[in-house]
Design a protein around this motif. Structure first.
Motif, PDB file in Angstrom:
ATOM      1  N   PHE A  69     -13.285  31.914  -7.885  1.00  0.00           N
ATOM      2  CA  PHE A  69     -11.989  32.107  -8.553  1.00  0.00           C
ATOM      3  C   PHE A  69     -11.066  30.920  -8.281  1.00  0.00           C
ATOM      4  N   THR A  70     -10.978  30.491  -7.027  1.00  0.00           N
ATOM      5  CA  THR A  70     -10.086  29.367  -6.701  1.00  0.00           C
ATOM      6  C   THR A  70     -10.579  28.066  -7.319  1.00  0.00           C
ATOM      7  N   GLN A  71     -11.907  27.890  -7.402  1.00  0.00           N
ATOM      8  CA  GLN A  71     -12.453  26.671  -8.012  1.00  0.00           C
ATOM      9  C   GLN A  71     -12.152  26.637  -9.505  1.00  0.00           C
ATOM     10  N   MET A  72     -12.276  27.793 -10.194  1.00  0.00           N
ATOM     11  CA  MET A  72     -11.942  27.842 -11.628  1.00  0.00           C
ATOM     12  C   MET A  72     -10.452  27.622 -11.841  1.00  0.00           C
ATOM     13  N   ALA A  73      -9.613  28.175 -10.969  1.00  0.00           N
ATOM     14  CA  ALA A  73      -8.165  27.969 -11.091  1.00  0.00           C
ATOM     15  C   ALA A  73      -7.814  26.491 -10.926  1.00  0.00           C
ATOM     16  N   LEU A  74      -8.531  25.809 -10.047  1.00  0.00           N
ATOM     17  CA  LEU A  74      -8.294  24.374  -9.842  1.00  0.00           C
ATOM     18  C   LEU A  74      -8.683  23.580 -11.086  1.00  0.00           C
ATOM     19  N   CYS A 110     -16.255  35.295   5.956  1.00  0.00           N
ATOM     20  CA  CYS A 110     -17.546  35.136   5.277  1.00  0.00           C
ATOM     21  C   CYS A 110     -17.391  34.307   4.006  1.00  0.00           C
ATOM     22  N   ILE A 111     -16.333  34.555   3.240  1.00  0.00           N
ATOM     23  CA  ILE A 111     -16.096  33.809   2.002  1.00  0.00           C
ATOM     24  C   ILE A 111     -15.803  32.346   2.323  1.00  0.00           C
ATOM     25  N   LEU A 112     -14.999  32.119   3.333  1.00  0.00           N
ATOM     26  CA  LEU A 112     -14.677  30.745   3.736  1.00  0.00           C
ATOM     27  C   LEU A 112     -15.925  29.994   4.201  1.00  0.00           C
ATOM     28  N   SER A 113     -16.767  30.662   4.952  1.00  0.00           N
ATOM     29  CA  SER A 113     -17.994  30.017   5.452  1.00  0.00           C
ATOM     30  C   SER A 113     -18.926  29.648   4.307  1.00  0.00           C
ATOM     31  N   GLU A 114     -19.051  30.535   3.316  1.00  0.00           N
ATOM     32  CA  GLU A 114     -19.952  30.267   2.188  1.00  0.00           C
ATOM     33  C   GLU A 114     -19.446  29.093   1.359  1.00  0.00           C
ATOM     34  N   VAL A 115     -18.142  29.056   1.085  1.00  0.00           N
ATOM     35  CA  VAL A 115     -17.574  27.969   0.271  1.00  0.00           C
ATOM     36  C   VAL A 115     -17.651  26.641   1.030  1.00  0.00           C
ATOM     37  N   GLU A 116     -17.409  26.666   2.322  1.00  0.00           N
ATOM     38  CA  GLU A 116     -17.484  25.458   3.126  1.00  0.00           C
ATOM     39  C   GLU A 116     -18.910  24.898   3.147  1.00  0.00           C
ATOM     40  N   ALA A 117     -19.900  25.789   3.141  1.00  0.00           N
ATOM     41  CA  ALA A 117     -21.298  25.356   3.168  1.00  0.00           C
ATOM     42  C   ALA A 117     -21.730  24.694   1.859  1.00  0.00           C
ATOM     43  N   LEU A 118     -21.026  24.979   0.764  1.00  0.00           N
ATOM     44  CA  LEU A 118     -21.394  24.400  -0.532  1.00  0.00           C
ATOM     45  C   LEU A 118     -21.010  22.921  -0.635  1.00  0.00           C
ATOM     46  N   GLY A 119     -20.158  22.436   0.253  1.00  0.00           N
ATOM     47  CA  GLY A 119     -19.880  21.009   0.315  1.00  0.00           C
ATOM     48  C   GLY A 119     -18.773  20.521  -0.588  1.00  0.00           C
ATOM     49  N   LYS A 120     -18.849  19.237  -0.959  1.00  0.00           N
ATOM     50  CA  LYS A 120     -17.787  18.561  -1.699  1.00  0.00           C
ATOM     51  C   LYS A 120     -17.573  19.124  -3.099  1.00  0.00           C
ATOM     52  N   ALA A 121     -18.584  19.738  -3.691  1.00  0.00           N
ATOM     53  CA  ALA A 121     -18.465  20.238  -5.072  1.00  0.00           C
ATOM     54  C   ALA A 121     -17.337  21.264  -5.207  1.00  0.00           C
ATOM     55  N   VAL A 122     -17.131  22.050  -4.171  1.00  0.00           N
ATOM     56  CA  VAL A 122     -16.087  23.092  -4.242  1.00  0.00           C
ATOM     57  C   VAL A 122     -15.061  22.900  -3.116  1.00  0.00           C
ATOM     58  N   GLY A 174     -12.131  21.513  -3.169  1.00  0.00           N
ATOM     59  CA  GLY A 174     -10.763  21.849  -3.601  1.00  0.00           C
ATOM     60  C   GLY A 174     -10.516  23.344  -3.532  1.00  0.00           C
ATOM     61  N   GLY A 175     -11.508  24.126  -3.992  1.00  0.00           N
ATOM     62  CA  GLY A 175     -11.375  25.588  -3.912  1.00  0.00           C
ATOM     63  C   GLY A 175     -11.309  26.070  -2.473  1.00  0.00           C
ATOM     64  N   TYR A 176     -12.047  25.384  -1.588  1.00  0.00           N
ATOM     65  CA  TYR A 176     -12.038  25.751  -0.176  1.00  0.00           C
ATOM     66  C   TYR A 176     -10.657  25.508   0.442  1.00  0.00           C
ATOM     67  N   ILE A 181      -7.809  25.644  -1.077  1.00  0.00           N
ATOM     68  CA  ILE A 181      -6.887  26.682  -1.572  1.00  0.00           C
ATOM     69  C   ILE A 181      -7.114  27.982  -0.802  1.00  0.00           C
ATOM     70  N   LEU A 182      -8.384  28.351  -0.574  1.00  0.00           N
ATOM     71  CA  LEU A 182      -8.697  29.595   0.133  1.00  0.00           C
ATOM     72  C   LEU A 182      -8.149  29.599   1.555  1.00  0.00           C
ATOM     73  N   LYS A 183      -8.139  28.433   2.187  1.00  0.00           N
ATOM     74  CA  LYS A 183      -7.680  28.350   3.577  1.00  0.00           C
ATOM     75  C   LYS A 183      -6.201  28.701   3.737  1.00  0.00           C
ATOM     76  N   ARG A 184      -5.438  28.658   2.629  1.00  0.00           N
ATOM     77  CA  ARG A 184      -4.013  28.978   2.684  1.00  0.00           C
ATOM     78  C   ARG A 184      -3.758  30.485   2.660  1.00  0.00           C
ATOM     79  N   TYR A 185      -4.761  31.256   2.306  1.00  0.00           N
ATOM     80  CA  TYR A 185      -4.559  32.692   2.158  1.00  0.00           C
ATOM     81  C   TYR A 185      -4.767  33.427   3.480  1.00  0.00           C
ATOM     82  N   GLN A 186      -4.288  34.686   3.515  1.00  0.00           N
ATOM     83  CA  GLN A 186      -4.467  35.513   4.701  1.00  0.00           C
ATOM     84  C   GLN A 186      -5.950  35.870   4.878  1.00  0.00           C
ATOM     85  N   VAL A 187      -6.420  35.781   6.092  1.00  0.00           N
ATOM     86  CA  VAL A 187      -7.827  36.102   6.388  1.00  0.00           C
ATOM     87  C   VAL A 187      -7.890  37.520   6.951  1.00  0.00           C
ATOM     88  N   ARG A 188      -8.619  38.398   6.257  1.00  0.00           N
ATOM     89  CA  ARG A 188      -8.766  39.779   6.685  1.00  0.00           C
ATOM     90  C   ARG A 188     -10.064  39.968   7.463  1.00  0.00           C
TER      91      ARG A 188
END
Length: 262
Positions: free
Chosen positions: A34-39, A64-76, A78-80, A82-89
């Protein structure tokens, strides 16, 4: 088109508010797609989401979401960011992270008691979310955020909840029967006889007046006698002619005319 999109969002929010007790601030569980498409579409999620939903929101994610996006590398990357700014539950997978799909499904399990909105572009995750009753789904269409129409599972559960609220429970039904003074009709098909309308009160009804008829004697001699004449001694009632007053000058003219003719 924008007005219609906002109108639909208010309608769907009303459905979740009335049937599943959703309240502000709305908790949005966002994944990396979602954050990557918004970007890519140049959409400011933090600015546009409150306007679209018409109220305060809390943008959230999980480790878990942050770890998965971070593992995808440079392609996403920017989305990563954006996600880091949100509250982590807390998701319960701190020691052993799982995929974003499994993590989000665990967060909305148990009938989504925390009232999460799920924001994703993953078609598999979207289909799984739609099978979970009472879980709103957000996605990006062209350059706009869209709240999807309530799924069939949500509508079915909402109908069941409404029926349960309207119909009395077993304990309430027993109480009603006791208040009515019995177990009710054992045979529901047997209908009670309805009493017909009661007659009028005889004291309030006026007696019919008897019509006066002329009584003719069989042997002749007597004239017609009515009830009133019989009571007054058989006297016949005579009508008095109304006298017409003549003016004095008319009388004088008439006497003069008679004198001339004689």
């Amino acid at each position: 088109m924008k007005v219609k999109r906002y109108k639909h969002a208010r309608k769907y929010l009303g459905f979740y508010r009335n049937n599943f007790n959703f309240r502000e601030p709305h908790q949005i569980l966002v994944d990396g797609t979602f954050t990557q498409m918004a970007l890519l579409r140049k959409i400011n999620i933090k600015e546009q989401m409150p306007k679209y939903l018409g109220g305060e929101v809390q943008l959230t994610t999980t480790n878990c979401i942050l770890s998965e996006v971070e593992a995808l590398g440079k392609a996403v990357y920017g989305g990563y960011l954006i996600l880091k700014r949100y509250q982590v539950r807390r998701c319960g997978h701190k020691e052993k992270p799982v995929s974003a799909f499994r993590c989000i499904m665990s967060m909305i399990a148990d009938q989504n008691k925390n009232h999460y909105f799920v924001a994703t572009q993953d078609p598999d995750l979207s289909a799984a979310v739609n099978r979970m009753a009472g879980t709103p789904l957000l996605y990006i269409h062209f350059n706009a955020i869209v709240l999807e129409k309530p799924s069939e599972s949500s509508v079915t559960q909402a109908t069941a909840l409404t029926t349960r609220k309207v119909n009395p429970t077993d304990s309430e039904r027993k109480m009603l029967i006791e208040l009515m003074g019995g177990e009710g009709d054992k045979d529901p098909k047997k209908k009670r006889k309805r009493k017909g309308p009661k007659g009028p009160n005889p004291l309030s009804v006026k007696k019919k007046k008897k019509k006066l008829k002329d009584v003719h004697s069989g042997g002749g001699g007597g004239g017609p006698v009515d009830g009133k004449d019989g009571e007054s001694g058989g006297k016949k009632r005579t009508r008095r002619r109304k006298r017409i007053k003549i003016a004095p000058h008319v009388k004088e003219h008439m006497s003069h005319a008679q004198a001339v003719t004689s």
